[in-house]
Design a protein around this motif. Structure first.
Motif, PDB file in Angstrom:
ATOM      1  N   SER A  39       0.829  -1.198   0.000  1.00 32.59           N
ATOM      2  CA  SER A  39       0.000   0.000   0.000  1.00 32.59           C
ATOM      3  C   SER A  39       0.863   1.247   0.000  1.00 32.59           C
ATOM      4  O   SER A  39       1.937   1.282   0.609  1.00 32.59           O
ATOM      5  N   ILE A  75     -10.177  -0.754  -0.565  1.00 28.69           N
ATOM      6  CA  ILE A  75      -8.938  -0.470  -1.277  1.00 28.69           C
ATOM      7  C   ILE A  75      -9.242  -0.076  -2.725  1.00 28.69           C
ATOM      8  O   ILE A  75     -10.290  -0.419  -3.283  1.00 28.69           O
ATOM      9  N   SER A  85      -1.380  -0.376  -4.106  1.00 31.43           N
ATOM     10  CA  SER A  85      -2.774  -0.030  -3.870  1.00 31.43           C
ATOM     11  C   SER A  85      -2.859   1.139  -2.912  1.00 31.43           C
ATOM     12  O   SER A  85      -1.890   1.522  -2.270  1.00 31.43           O
ATOM     13  N   HIS A  86      -4.049   1.697  -2.844  1.00 31.85           N
ATOM     14  CA  HIS A  86      -4.312   2.794  -1.910  1.00 31.85           C
ATOM     15  C   HIS A  86      -5.496   2.379  -1.044  1.00 31.85           C
ATOM     16  O   HIS A  86      -6.600   2.161  -1.548  1.00 31.85           O
TER      17      HIS A  86
END
Length: 219
Positions: A39, A75, A85-86
């Motif tokens: 992330s 996500i 990913s964020h």
């Protein structure tokens, strides 16, 4: 010492401390990562974290040293790093997806994609059909059609107007005392909804683009 993350900007977080309920600023210590999750933002709103005092930084008196196990999170793909990913938020009790039939018009695809993501991460969703004070016969027909699709699937479908205060009393039972994720296209009325539910919030709102009929990113 442990607490609940209320806000994150870069590596600086605002944390509600367990016990006395006071708030503090805390810095994310080092390259903190969760095992198995790549992330761009290792600490997110809704995380429960462990903290330790710092000795050298009086402005930021705590470090975040660990993240407690998450029961869920939501996500999306990071915009700048295709392989990462964020994470939007963690430990979410319910997600409110704000949908509008007009100004702007929300698409089936957007709603279905959000619901699929929420299902994958075990997050209940409530659909809020906003701006009903603007609906005419055609919009009300489509609203009834959408509700007939999603309600039988188990999703609460509430008709509201954030600006006129219509239907907001039906929203409270779904959110009171819970950690809530609010989502929806720009312009659907998320800021107006927060202002209506939490008087004194005074979040900035923006009008719809007359050229494109879409919302402009505001909050």
């Amino acid at each position: 010492m442990t607490g609940l993350v209320l806000r994150c900007v870069g590596n600086l977080c605002r944390v509600l401390l367990d016990g006395d309920g006071g708030e503090c600023d805390a810095l994310v210590k080092g390259n903190l990562r969760l095992k198995g999750i790549r992330s761009t933002n290792p600490v997110v709103v809704g995380d429960r974290v462990e903290l330790q005092p710092t000795r050298e930084d009086l402005e930021h008196p705590y470090y975040i040293t660990a993240i407690c196990p998450r029961r869920n999170y939501i996500i999306r793909k990071a915009s700048n790093l295709s392989k990462e990913s964020h994470i939007l938020a963690a430990n979410i009790d319910v997600a409110l997806l704000v949908v509008t039939m007009i100004q702007p018009e929300t698409s089936f695809t957007f709603v279905d994609r959000f619901l699929a993501t929420a299902e994958a991460y075990d997050i209940p969703v409530v659909l809020l059909f906003n701006k009903i004070d603007l609906y005419g016969e055609e919009e009300n027909r489509r609203l009834a059609e959408w509700q007939s699709i999603y309600a039988p699937l188990g999703y609460p479908t509430l008709s509201i107007s954030a600006t006129e205060g219509i239907g907001l009393e039906e929203v409270w039972p779904h959110i009171a005392g819970r950690i809530v994720l609010l989502s929806g296209h720009s312009g659907v009325g998320k800021s107006s909804l927060i202002n209506a539910l939490l008087p004194g919030s005074s979040l900035r709102t923006h009008s719809i683009s007359l050229a494109h009929g879409t919302g402009m990113h505001t909050t």
